[in-house]
Scaffold this active site. Structure first.
Site, short mmCIF file in Angstrom:
data_model
loop_
_atom_site.label_atom_id
_atom_site.label_comp_id
_atom_site.label_asym_id
_atom_site.label_seq_id
_atom_site.Cartn_x
_atom_site.Cartn_y
_atom_site.Cartn_z
N LYS A 22 61.16 44.89 73.02
CA LYS A 22 60.57 44.76 71.68
C LYS A 22 61.04 43.44 71.10
O LYS A 22 62.10 42.93 71.48
CB LYS A 22 61.04 45.91 70.77
CG LYS A 22 60.11 46.16 69.61
CD LYS A 22 58.91 47.00 70.03
CE LYS A 22 57.94 47.21 68.89
NZ LYS A 22 56.90 48.18 69.26
N ASP A 70 52.47 44.45 66.92
CA ASP A 70 53.05 45.63 66.27
C ASP A 70 52.85 45.40 64.77
O ASP A 70 52.00 44.59 64.37
CB ASP A 70 54.54 45.79 66.66
CG ASP A 70 55.07 47.18 66.32
OD1 ASP A 70 54.79 48.12 67.08
OD2 ASP A 70 55.74 47.34 65.29
P1 NAD Z 1 50.19 47.97 60.66
O1 NAD Z 1 51.00 46.83 60.18
O2 NAD Z 1 48.80 47.72 61.14
O3 NAD Z 1 50.09 49.08 59.52
C1 NAD Z 1 51.21 49.62 58.88
C2 NAD Z 1 50.71 50.46 57.73
O4 NAD Z 1 51.81 51.11 57.10
C3 NAD Z 1 50.01 49.66 56.64
O5 NAD Z 1 48.91 50.39 56.11
C4 NAD Z 1 51.10 49.53 55.57
O6 NAD Z 1 50.52 49.34 54.27
C5 NAD Z 1 51.75 50.88 55.70
N1 NAD Z 1 53.10 50.99 55.14
C6 NAD Z 1 54.16 50.15 55.34
N2 NAD Z 1 55.21 50.59 54.65
C7 NAD Z 1 54.81 51.73 54.01
C8 NAD Z 1 55.45 52.65 53.15
N3 NAD Z 1 56.71 52.50 52.79
N4 NAD Z 1 54.71 53.69 52.68
C9 NAD Z 1 53.42 53.85 53.04
N5 NAD Z 1 52.78 53.02 53.86
C10 NAD Z 1 53.46 51.98 54.32
O7 NAD Z 1 51.07 48.71 61.79
P2 NAD Z 1 50.57 49.61 62.98
O8 NAD Z 1 50.31 48.75 64.14
O9 NAD Z 1 49.54 50.55 62.50
O10 NAD Z 1 51.93 50.41 63.34
C11 NAD Z 1 52.34 51.56 62.59
C12 NAD Z 1 53.44 52.27 63.35
O11 NAD Z 1 52.97 52.62 64.65
C13 NAD Z 1 54.73 51.48 63.61
O12 NAD Z 1 55.82 52.36 63.65
C14 NAD Z 1 54.49 50.89 64.99
O13 NAD Z 1 55.71 50.56 65.63
C15 NAD Z 1 53.83 52.06 65.65
N6 NAD Z 1 53.02 51.73 66.83
C16 NAD Z 1 52.04 50.80 66.78
C17 NAD Z 1 51.29 50.56 67.92
C18 NAD Z 1 50.11 49.63 67.92
O14 NAD Z 1 49.46 49.49 68.97
N7 NAD Z 1 49.77 48.99 66.83
C19 NAD Z 1 51.58 51.22 69.11
C20 NAD Z 1 52.60 52.18 69.11
C21 NAD Z 1 53.31 52.43 67.96
#
Ligand code: NAD
Length: 428
Positions: free
Chosen positions: A106, A146
Site C-alpha cells: 500500500k 484508493d
Molecule cells: P473515495 O475517495 O472514492 O470515496 C470515499 C468516500 O468516503 C467519499 O464519498 C467521501 O466523501 C466519504 N467519506 C470520507 N470521510 C468520511 C466520513 N468521515 N464520513 C462519511 N463519509 C466520508 O474512496 P473509495 O475508493 O470509494 O474507497 C472507500 C474505502 O474502500 C476505503 O477504505 C478504501 O481503502 C476501500 N477500498 C477501495 C477500493 C477501490 O477500488 N477503490 C478497493 C478496496 C477497498
C-alpha cells in the site's frame, strides 16, 4: 481495556488472534506481523503560486511470497506510516483469499487531493513515481488507486514510470482509464464485488434481497457502484449514503423517504465522492450533518469510507434490525465492535473478502497489459463474479466447518495460503 483505534495495531491484533489458532511458528508469525519493506520519502512540488511545497510519501510492501506486491495509493490528510502498514497487510490477505498470484502493498501521501490544482496534482503523482520507480514494476510491486486518487492520476504515474525505464509499461500500475491500458469493469469492480458477496450472504441467510434496505457510509468509488448494484441487480432499497464535505469540513448523511436514486446522485457527485447539497435538497432528499447512516433502521450496513468507523461507541447506535455488515471499506470495524456484532448474531462479510473485487479486476488489468489484448466488460465482470463467489463460498465453508466467524475464517484461508507459498519457496 482501551479500544485499539490505530489501524496497524488493529491489523496485528486480528492476525495474532488467528496465528495463535493456527499455531504458527513464532518466527513465521513475526515475519507476517511486520512488513517486508517500507519506504518513506519527500516529494517537493512546485505550486501554482511559485512556491515549493514538500509532501511526505509512503510505500509499504508487506509480503510478496505469492507474487508481485499489489495495493493502492491513498492521498489523504491523515495518512501515516501505520495506516499504510495496516492497509498493506490487509492487501496480502485480500490477494490470498481471492486466490490471486499477488502479494500485498500500500502507498500514500499525506495530502487532501481536493486542495490541489490539477497541475499540482499531476506534479505530485509524477514526483511519487520519481522517488520510487526503482522499487516498482509489473514483476515487483504494482500500485493502484484508493481514497483520493483517480484513474487519471494512475495514467500520469504510468507515463512517468514508462519514461523513467525507457519503455511503455502499462502493467506497472492498475486502475488506469480505459484507453490508457485500463480494463473495462475496473471502476465498477470493488462495489460490484461487495454486492456479489452480499448476494451470496443473503442466499446463505435466506433473506430476500428485494425486501431489504441498506445504509452506506461514503459515496465514492466503492459505495456508488455497490449502491447501484444493490438497487439495480438485487432490487434492494438504498436507504441512505453519507459523504465528507470538504468546504464545511463535516460529514453528511443523505436520505430519501422512498430510498435514493443512485444514478441521479452519481450525476451530482464530484470526483472526491462529495454530493452537491443544493441539488440533492432540490430533489427532495434530506441532508443531516453527522454520521446518521449507522443509526438507520435497515437490514444491511455497508461502510465504504474509512477505517475504524464501526467502533465501541458507534456500534451501540446500530439498529437491532441490522442483519448483515458488508465491509466495503478496509478496516471499518474495530475488534471491540466486532465482538458486539458477533454477540448480536450480525453476519459480517470481512473487508478483505468483501472488497476484493477491485484488486481482482486490477489483476485482470495486469494480465491484459501483459498480453496486450483486452477483454470486453462482460468478460471482465463474469470472471469477477466467478472469482468472488468462489472466494466467499470457500470462506463460508471454513467458517461453518470450524465454527468460527467469517473474519477468522477469511484470515485462516489467507494466512494458510501465504504460509504455504513461503514454505514452498524455502523461506521458512
Ligand atoms: P473515495 O475517495 O472514492 O470515496 C470515499 C468516500 O468516503 C467519499 O464519498 C467521501 O466523501 C466519504 N467519506 C470520507 N470521510 C468520511 C466520513 N468521515 N464520513 C462519511 N463519509 C466520508 O474512496 P473509495 O475508493 O470509494 O474507497 C472507500 C474505502 O474502500 C476505503 O477504505 C478504501 O481503502 C476501500 N477500498 C477501495 C477500493 C477501490 O477500488 N477503490 C478497493 C478496496 C477497498
Amino acid at each position: 481495556m482501551t479500544e485499539i483505534t490505530n489501524a496497524f495495531k488493529m491489523a496485528q491484533r486480528q492476525f495474532d488472534h488467528v496465528a495463535n489458532r493456527l499455531q504458527l511458528e513464532p518466527q513465521v508469525a513475526e515475519m507476517l506481523r511486520w512488513p517486508t519493506r517500507e519506504f518513506k520519502f519527500q516529494i517537493p512540488v512546485k505550486m501554482e503560486d511559485g512556491s515549493t511545497k514538500v509532501f511526505f510519501g509512503y510505500r509499504v510492501q508487506h509480503n510478496d511470497a505469492r507474487g508481485p506486491s499489489k495495493g493502492g495509493i491513498r492521498f489523504h490528510p491523515s495518512e501515516t506510516m501505520d495506516t499504510v502498514r495496516a492497509l498493506a497487510m490487509w492487501m496480502t490477505w485480500k490477494c490470498a483469499v481471492a486466490d490471486l498470484p499477488l502479494g500485498g502493498a500500500k502507498g500514500g501521501v499525506a495530502v487532501d487531493s481536493a486542495s490541489l490544482a490539477r497541475d499540482e496534482k499531476e506534479r505530485l503523482c509524477r514526483g511519487w513515481i520519481d522517488q520510487l520507480y526503482r522499487n516498482l514494476g509489473p514483476r515487483l510491486d504494482v500500485p493502484a488507486p484508493d481514497v483520493g486518487t483517480s484513474p487519471q492520476m494512475m495514467s500520469w504515474m504510468m507515463d512517468q514510470y514508462s519514461k523513467a525505464v525507457g519503455e511503455f509499461t502499462p502493467g506497472v500500475i492498475t486502475g488506469k482509464p480505459v484507453g490508457s491500458g485500463g480494463s473495462h469493469g475496473r471502476k465498477e469492480a470493488t462495489g460490484y464485488g461487495v454486492i456479489y458477496t452480499l448476494r451470496e450472504a443473503m442466499k446463505h441467510l435466506k433473506l430476500d434481497p428485494a425486501k431489504t434496505s441498506a445504509a452506506f457510509q461514503g459515496f465514492g468509488n466503492v459505495a456508488q457502484y455497490a449502491a447501484l448494484a444493490f438497487s439495480q441487480q438485487l432490487g434492494g432499497k438504498v436507504d441512505c449514503v453519507s459523504f465528507w464535505d470538504h468546504e464545511d469540513k463535516t460529514s453528511y448523511t443523505l436520505c430519501g423517504k422512498d430510498g435514493l436514486n443512485v444514478a441521479f446522485l452519481q450525476g451530482i457527485t464530484d470526483e472526491y465522492g462529495t454530493i452537491d447539497k443544493n441539488q440533492a435538497r432540490e430533489a427532495g432528499y434530506t441532508l443531516e450533518a453527522g454520521e446518521l447512516w449507522i443509526e438507520r433502521d435497515v437490514d444491511i450496513i455497508i461502510p465504504a469510507a474509512l477505517e475504524g468507523q464501526i467502533n465501541a461507541e458507534s456500534v451501540t447506535k446500530m439498529s437491532e434490525k441490522v442483519k448483515v455488515v458488508a465491509e466495503g471499506a478496509n478496516g471499518p470495524t474495530t475488534p471491540e465492535a466486532d465482538e458486539v456484532l458477533a454477540g448480536r448474531g450480525v453476519f459480517v462479510i470481512p473487508d478483505f473478502l468483501c472488497n476484493a473485487g477491485g484488486v481482482t479486476v486490477s489483476y485482470f488489468e495486469g494480465v491484459q497489459n501483459d498480453m496486450n489484448y483486452y477483454w470486453t466488460e462482460e468478460e471482465v465482470l463474469g470472471r469477477l463474479d466467478t472469482k468472488i463467489t468462489a472466494a466467499f463460498n470457500k470462506v463460508l465453508a471454513l467458517s461453518a466447518g470450524e465454527g468460527v466467524g467469517m473474519r477468522d475464517a477469511a484470515y485462516m484461508v489467507a494466512i494458510g495460503a501465504v504460509v504455504k507459498a513461503m514454505e514452498l519457496r524455502g523461506w521458512i
